[in-house]
Scaffold this motif. Sequence first.
Motif, mmCIF file in Angstrom:
data_model
loop_
_atom_site.group_PDB
_atom_site.id
_atom_site.type_symbol
_atom_site.label_atom_id
_atom_site.label_comp_id
_atom_site.label_asym_id
_atom_site.label_seq_id
_atom_site.Cartn_x
_atom_site.Cartn_y
_atom_site.Cartn_z
ATOM 1 N N LEU A 170 -3.094 7.213 -32.649
ATOM 2 C CA LEU A 170 -2.478 5.887 -32.643
ATOM 3 C C LEU A 170 -1.597 5.685 -31.403
ATOM 4 N N TYR A 171 -1.005 6.761 -30.908
ATOM 5 C CA TYR A 171 -0.146 6.695 -29.723
ATOM 6 C C TYR A 171 -0.920 6.182 -28.508
ATOM 7 N N LYS A 172 -2.178 6.578 -28.409
ATOM 8 C CA LYS A 172 -2.987 6.197 -27.249
ATOM 9 C C LYS A 172 -3.446 4.752 -27.305
ATOM 10 N N ARG A 173 -3.469 4.157 -28.497
ATOM 11 C CA ARG A 173 -4.028 2.817 -28.682
ATOM 12 C C ARG A 173 -3.058 1.689 -28.375
ATOM 13 N N ASP A 174 -1.755 1.925 -28.492
ATOM 14 C CA ASP A 174 -0.777 0.853 -28.368
ATOM 15 C C ASP A 174 0.365 1.247 -27.449
ATOM 16 N N PHE A 230 4.829 21.564 -27.677
ATOM 17 C CA PHE A 230 5.785 20.531 -28.066
ATOM 18 C C PHE A 230 6.603 20.992 -29.271
ATOM 19 N N LYS A 231 6.029 21.845 -30.111
ATOM 20 C CA LYS A 231 6.759 22.324 -31.297
ATOM 21 C C LYS A 231 7.970 23.154 -30.908
ATOM 22 N N PHE A 285 4.417 12.546 -32.602
ATOM 23 C CA PHE A 285 3.535 11.378 -32.531
ATOM 24 C C PHE A 285 2.916 11.253 -31.140
ATOM 25 N N SER A 286 3.725 11.387 -30.104
ATOM 26 C CA SER A 286 3.214 11.232 -28.733
ATOM 27 C C SER A 286 2.352 12.418 -28.299
ATOM 28 N N SER A 287 2.478 13.538 -28.989
ATOM 29 C CA SER A 287 1.702 14.728 -28.637
ATOM 30 C C SER A 287 0.410 14.869 -29.437
#
Length: 185
Positions: A48-52, A21-22, A42-44
């Motif tokens: 926290l991305y997986k929780r909400d 992703f970088k 953030f998505s990678s």
Amino acid sequence: MRIIFILTTVSVLALQSCGSFKNELAQSGDKETVIRNAILDFSSTSKLYKRDTVFSVKVLELTNNDELLVVRISKNNMKMLLTDSTKVGSKGVKIPTRYIEKNSKLFFWWDNDSPLTEEALAVFDKYNLLQDNEDGWVKFPDFTIDDAQKGVHYYFCKINLAKYKKVTTSKGIGYYDAPSLNCSL
């Protein structure tokens, strides 16, 4: 021997996917580019991305450091109040005008230079974020404050947006020591 080969292959692929992703990060651009870089990281990488499903995004310029831009991504805890003044095409409205959908997750932010669109309203409605003003009677939007809620703050070098540091915290920007980041070329 075969198990060692399989484990090695899986490890190499996992490491490549983490770093890949970088390669997609933009090195220069405008405020939207900074937001896209933050969302990509953030998505990678963020738990926290997986929780909400819905996230609020905000870009800040630091008063004490003109080399950095800061992007805050946090879980959204609010509804957006629709009133008679919330009109498609208007700028500076009281609800966000910009958004990115990624993997059935929504990231939104305010942009006073961007007009509100039908598409944005449809997306906000899809994620059940809109609240009507109850036929002229203003009802306060649902809103909860969770001081323990964590967010991710991204500190980007303005001269190279691919150079950044992030902090996962429940503290507000300015209430902790920002990470040091050498932005010189």
